[in-house]
Design an enzyme around this catalytic site. Structure first.
Site: not given
Ligand code: NAP
Length: 313
Positions: A136, A139-140
């Site tokens: 992701c 997300c990261d």
């Protein structure tokens, strides 16, 4: 003691298909209950700009899902933050056990559990998951400011993630096992114009390597798919974007699955082999897998459920 609640229509899952089913079932006065599942809002909550949702030339995926949830709620759908842990479709009413302990019985069930990211399946990938290996970018990505990273895959997700990651990374290497991307042309054009992205054709990751203390990625060894030659690419982040697998665990022993786990439905409808059980969205769609097609199938499922319930009455 756990509570038992009955509903005419139980919707399981909260992506575009689930919320659209919620809107339509509510407007049919079926007072549906929707159980959101482990990732409320589904896959679009892990993406950034969406440019192909009709009516919005650009919208953030998480914002779109918040709006869909609010829409379903406003129409009268009861939305519950819980996870269905088991489902009994062997007799009516159907029964769903949830993580909170509440048991739901339902005259009709609409399955909208979607799909989740696939992994390569390498032991070294598993070792560094959450410590440099991610599925992701939204997300990261932020953790890789000024660092070199690699993205694996050749579809829309891989290209979108590679483009998004150039906001943070000093260099992004897109690793693809063929020499042709399956992503949309508009995304490929952007990829080709981006000076931070290099594409490595005909390669697959052979191993992710790094340090043990602290646990962290230092690079990947990639293998040429034709010659078998191994090359070393130093990097701090590895983003796997090789597609999604349908989340059909709840029904895998109760409904027919095909094309590697997708729930089979009657052509042109959302009816499964069990009367009163309907499936919509990425759980059943191995071809299109778009937010808008998923929403369309959610609509179909609610209309199919409405018809089924009317026939029972
Ligand atoms: P996808 O289209 O299935 O692409 C998966 C990619 O990963 C393919 O290029 C595939 O290679 C590669 N791959 C699969 N298994 C692999 C493995 N074991 N090792 C190395 N490479 C592997 O998946 P996706 O990109 O996640 O997209 C899924 C669906 O969502 C698609 O319908 C897509 O159009 C849609 N989507 C749309 C948008 C948008 O419209 N903005 C954004 C994201 C996703 P091959 O090409 O060789 O098969």
């Amino acid at each position: 003691m756990s509570a038992t609640r009955h509903t005419k229509v139980l919707i399981i899952g909260s992506g575009p298909s689930g919320y659209t089913a919620g809107v339509y079932a509510s407007r049919a006065m079926l007072e549906p209950i929707l159980i959101q599942g482990i990732e409320p809002g589904g896959q679009l909550t892990t993406t950034t700009e969406v440019e192909n949702w009709p009516g919005d030339s650009e919208v953030q995926g998480p914002d779109l899902m918040i709006r869909m949830e609010a829409h379903a709620r406003t129409m009268g759908c009861e939305i519950i933050g819980d996870i269905v842990t088991s489902l009994d479709l062997s007799k009516r009413p159907f029964t769903a056990q949830t993580d909170s302990g509440t048991v739901y019985t339902a005259d009709a069930v609409i399955l909208c559990t979607g799909a989740r990211a696939k992994w390569l399946g390498l032991p070294s990938e598993e070792k560094f998951k959450g410590f440099g290996v991610s599925a992701c970018a939204t997300c990261d990505g932020f953790f890789y400011r000024g660092m070199e990273i690699v993205v694996v895959g050749g579809g829309n997700t891989a290209v979108e993630e590679a483009l998004f990651l150039t906001n943070f990374a000093s260099k992004v290497t897109l690793i693809h096992r063929r020499d042709e991307l399956r992503a949309e042309r508009i995304l490929i054009n952007r990829l080709e114009k981006n000076p931070k992205i290099e594409t490595l054709w005909f390669h697959e990751i052979d191993e992710v390597y790094g340090t043990d203390a602290p646990l962290g990625v230092e690079g990947v060894k990639v293998k040429h798919t034709k010659t078998g030659e191994i090359t070393d690419i130093p990097c701090k982040g590895v983003f796997i974007a090789i597609g999604h697998a349908p989340a059909s665990e709840l029904v895998k022993d109760q409904l027919e699955l095909h094309h590697g786990g997708y729930v089979a439905v009657e052509a042109g409808s959302t009816r499964t082999a069990i009367a009163g059980v309907f499936a919509a969205g990425d759980l059943t769609d191995h071809t299109y897998r778009q937010a808008v097609t998923s929403a369309g199938m959610g609509c179909m499922a609610a209309l199919d459920a409405e018809k089924f319930i009317a026939e029972q009455d």
